[in-house]
Each structure stands twice: as structure tokens, then as C-alpha cells.
Design a protein around this motif. Structure first.
Motif, PDB file in Angstrom:
ATOM      1  N   LYS A  13      28.435  -5.196 -10.466  1.00 38.42           N
ATOM      2  CA  LYS A  13      28.902  -6.579 -10.376  1.00 38.42           C
ATOM      3  C   LYS A  13      28.108  -7.502 -11.288  1.00 38.42           C
ATOM      4  CE  LYS A  13      31.089  -6.312  -5.907  1.00 38.42           C
ATOM      5  NZ  LYS A  13      31.348  -6.964  -4.597  1.00 38.42           N
ATOM      6  N   THR A  14      27.114  -6.980 -11.963  1.00 37.41           N
ATOM      7  CA  THR A  14      26.358  -7.792 -12.914  1.00 37.41           C
ATOM      8  C   THR A  14      26.115  -6.982 -14.182  1.00 37.41           C
ATOM      9  OG1 THR A  14      24.258  -7.048 -11.940  1.00 37.41           O
ATOM     10  CG2 THR A  14      25.168  -9.120 -11.124  1.00 37.41           C
TER      11      THR A  14
ATOM     12  N   GLU B 265      35.087  -9.371 -10.529  1.00 36.94           N
ATOM     13  CA  GLU B 265      34.039  -9.131  -9.552  1.00 36.94           C
ATOM     14  C   GLU B 265      33.401  -7.754  -9.706  1.00 36.94           C
ATOM     15  OE1 GLU B 265      35.643  -9.811  -5.738  1.00 36.94           O
ATOM     16  OE2 GLU B 265      36.063 -11.927  -6.094  1.00 36.94           O
ATOM     17  N   LEU B 266      34.091  -6.865 -10.385  1.00 37.50           N
ATOM     18  CA  LEU B 266      33.584  -5.512 -10.541  1.00 37.50           C
ATOM     19  C   LEU B 266      33.826  -5.064 -11.971  1.00 37.50           C
ATOM     20  CD1 LEU B 266      32.355  -3.194  -8.794  1.00 37.50           C
ATOM     21  CD2 LEU B 266      34.675  -2.314  -8.545  1.00 37.50           C
TER      22      LEU B 266
ATOM     23  N   TRP C 265      37.068  -4.262 -16.634  1.00 40.73           N
ATOM     24  CA  TRP C 265      36.667  -5.192 -15.588  1.00 40.73           C
ATOM     25  C   TRP C 265      37.823  -5.412 -14.633  1.00 40.73           C
ATOM     26  CZ3 TRP C 265      39.459  -9.740 -15.456  1.00 40.73           C
ATOM     27  CH2 TRP C 265      40.002 -10.209 -16.654  1.00 40.73           C
TER      28      TRP C 265
END
Length: 200
Positions: free
Chosen positions: A24-25, A33-34, A46
Motif C-alpha cells: 500500500k506504499t 489502495e493496493l 495498481w
């Protein structure tokens, strides 16, 4: 040997085993979000997890258009049936596959996947998903067999790269359409979001 079933596209079929990281980052990815990267942190996909009329989207990192769209089919058996379409389409002709919960409830359900192109008969299925998403214990099987084509695991050995603590790895077998595997994982992620929202 070619990919035995290029479901999303032959360009996503790898002839060797591969690990994909779901996180998620990740630097350089601003949407969704993922995100999905290779083991060197190169963004591949993504996932736009913000529901729009009960729809979610998976995007190839090299494109701005959705690769697939995910739709939750409304029924009295809430969350039981999901449909995946090519691109942003909602048309029946672009329907790629369906997921149906076959047993249990909540986060440890078993899911069966039917490919539309195969026109499988009732009670037959092409892939099976078993395990708990929250525990990162998902396995994807070929049909009603013990052949595992992809497996999720929580721990990963790439400790020096900037992934968040909730990142997980999916090991994908050779000759497998890895975009299809990513699609299955993000559908399970979408289901998890729906279940969490319903229980909060």
C-alpha cells in the motif's frame, strides 16, 4: 512451452516462476489502495479500491486505462457473486470470469472461478481459491485439483526495500498469466473491504 491459458493476455504470461509484491506504499504510485510491484520495486499494477457503483478497477502501471473492472453482483446472498470484465466495460461480451463463494463465510471462504470463455457447465469450475486473506494464506488451485498455480505468503526476504509492514508476496508458477492471478487477488481484497465495511 507456452502459457497454458492466457486469460487477460499473452503478454502477461511468464515462462518462469515469479514473485509479485502487493503493498500500500510504494514510491511513484499515487493512485489506488493496493499496488503490485516486482521484487525490485518496479510498479506493475495498481488497484483502485474506491468503489464506484459497486465497481473496482485494476490498471497496468504502463497504462492509464483500466485493465479489468470488478463488479459485485447484487443478490439476496450479499457478497456471494462477483464478475470481472475486460477494461472498464460492463457489457456481457467483455465478461472474463466470475467468482462464486462455495463454502464457509467471512474471510476464510472458498471461492470458485469460472472462465466465461470456457463456457463451463454448472458445478464445474476452472480455478479454486482457498485460505484466509487476513492471514495471507491464500492458495489458488487449477480447477478441482491439488495443483497450486499461485500462493500468497506474508513474510518476504526483501527486507531492505521500502514496502509497508502489511506487504505480502504472491508466488506464481511458470506458464501462468500473472495479470489474471493479480486480478483474483484484488477481487479478494475488494471482498475483504466490503466485509470490513459491513462489520464496522
Amino acid at each position: 512451452m507456452e502459457c497454458y491459458n492466457p486469460i487477460i493476455g499473452p503478454q502477461y504470461c511468464l515462462l518462469y516462476p515469479t514473485d509479485l509484491v502487493f503493498t500500500k506504499t510504494i514510491a511513484g504510485v499515487r493512485h489506488g489502495e493496493l499496488s503490485v510491484t516486482d521484487v525490485n520495486c518496479k510498479p506493475l499494477f495498481w488497484f483502485d479500491g474506491s468503489s464506484e457503483n459497486n465497481r473496482w478497477f485494476l490498471v497496468d502501471a504502463n497504462s492509464t486505462s483500466p485493465l479489468i473492472s470488478i463488479k459485485r453482483k447484487k443478490s439476496w446472498r450479499c457478497h456471494d457473486r462477483w464478475q470481472v470484465f475486460r477494461g472498464a466495460s460492463k457489457k456481457k461480451r467483455d465478461l472474463l470470469f466470475k467468482l462464486k463463494r462455495s463454502s464457509s463465510f467471512g474471510f476464510n471462504a472458498e471461492w470458485r472461478v469460472n472462465l466465461v470463455a470456457n463456457k463451463t457447465i454448472e458445478n464445474k469450475y476452472d480455478f479454486k481459491i482457498k485460505g484466509g486473506y487476513k492471514k495471507r494464506s491464500i492458495k489458488i488451485y487449477k480447477g478441482d485439483t491439488s495443483i497450486v498455480v499461485a500462493q500468497m505468503r506474508k513474510e518476504h526476504k526483501f527486507v531492505n526495500l521500502p514496502w509497508d509492514k502489511h506487504a505480502f508476496v504472491v508466488n506464481i508458477n511458470p506458464h501462468t498469466d500473472h495479470a489474471f492471478i493479480v486480478s483474483l487477488i484484488v477481487v479478494i481484497d475488494a471482498i475483504s473491504q466490503v466485509l470490513q465495511a459491513a462489520s464496522s
